[in-house]
Design a protein around this motif. Sequence first.
Motif, mmCIF file in Angstrom:
data_model
loop_
_atom_site.group_PDB
_atom_site.id
_atom_site.type_symbol
_atom_site.label_atom_id
_atom_site.label_comp_id
_atom_site.label_asym_id
_atom_site.label_seq_id
_atom_site.Cartn_x
_atom_site.Cartn_y
_atom_site.Cartn_z
ATOM 1 N N CYS A 13 -4.950 -0.761 0.960
ATOM 2 C CA CYS A 13 -3.858 0.028 1.542
ATOM 3 C C CYS A 13 -4.312 1.463 1.781
ATOM 4 N N LYS A 16 -6.719 1.673 4.769
ATOM 5 C CA LYS A 16 -6.033 1.518 6.058
ATOM 6 C C LYS A 16 -5.223 2.772 6.400
ATOM 7 N N ILE A 17 -4.572 3.356 5.403
ATOM 8 C CA ILE A 17 -3.796 4.580 5.620
ATOM 9 C C ILE A 17 -4.726 5.714 6.039
ATOM 10 N N LYS A 19 -7.557 5.490 7.535
ATOM 11 C CA LYS A 19 -8.152 5.212 8.846
ATOM 12 C C LYS A 19 -7.136 5.306 9.984
ATOM 13 N N LYS A 20 -5.896 4.814 9.743
ATOM 14 C CA LYS A 20 -4.938 4.695 10.840
ATOM 15 C C LYS A 20 -3.645 5.476 10.651
ATOM 16 N N GLU A 22 -0.238 6.998 8.091
ATOM 17 C CA GLU A 22 0.782 6.478 7.192
ATOM 18 C C GLU A 22 1.709 5.449 7.827
ATOM 19 N N VAL A 24 0.691 2.783 9.427
ATOM 20 C CA VAL A 24 -0.019 1.514 9.597
ATOM 21 C C VAL A 24 0.647 0.412 8.772
ATOM 22 N N GLY A 25 0.737 -0.754 9.387
ATOM 23 C CA GLY A 25 1.282 -1.915 8.702
ATOM 24 C C GLY A 25 0.187 -2.901 8.356
ATOM 25 N N LEU A 26 0.514 -3.808 7.452
ATOM 26 C CA LEU A 26 -0.430 -4.867 7.093
ATOM 27 C C LEU A 26 0.332 -6.041 6.510
ATOM 28 N N LYS A 60 4.697 -1.676 5.939
ATOM 29 C CA LYS A 60 3.920 -0.429 5.920
ATOM 30 C C LYS A 60 3.010 -0.425 4.707
ATOM 31 N N ALA A 61 1.772 -0.059 4.914
ATOM 32 C CA ALA A 61 0.799 -0.009 3.828
ATOM 33 C C ALA A 61 1.232 0.953 2.732
#
Length: 72
Positions: A13, A16-17, A19-20, A22, A24-26, A60-61
Amino acid sequence: MRQSLRDKAIGICEAKIAKKGEGVGLSFYAFFANRNDDPDLLMEAATWWIKTHQLDHFEKAVKIRDMIAAGQ
């Protein structure tokens, strides 16, 4: 959810946050490689995500990270 999976999920998480952003979803599949090499661990994550918390497929991550960090 076992501690090793919690640690891995929080790390993913956070990555990903970073990199992309707050927003970003997963899904729980993000915690695994694109192969089913540990079905018990995959089912543990799926149970936590779907059955225990009734989360949508994508979340959301930030939300997932915070839930896991809080011990949910």
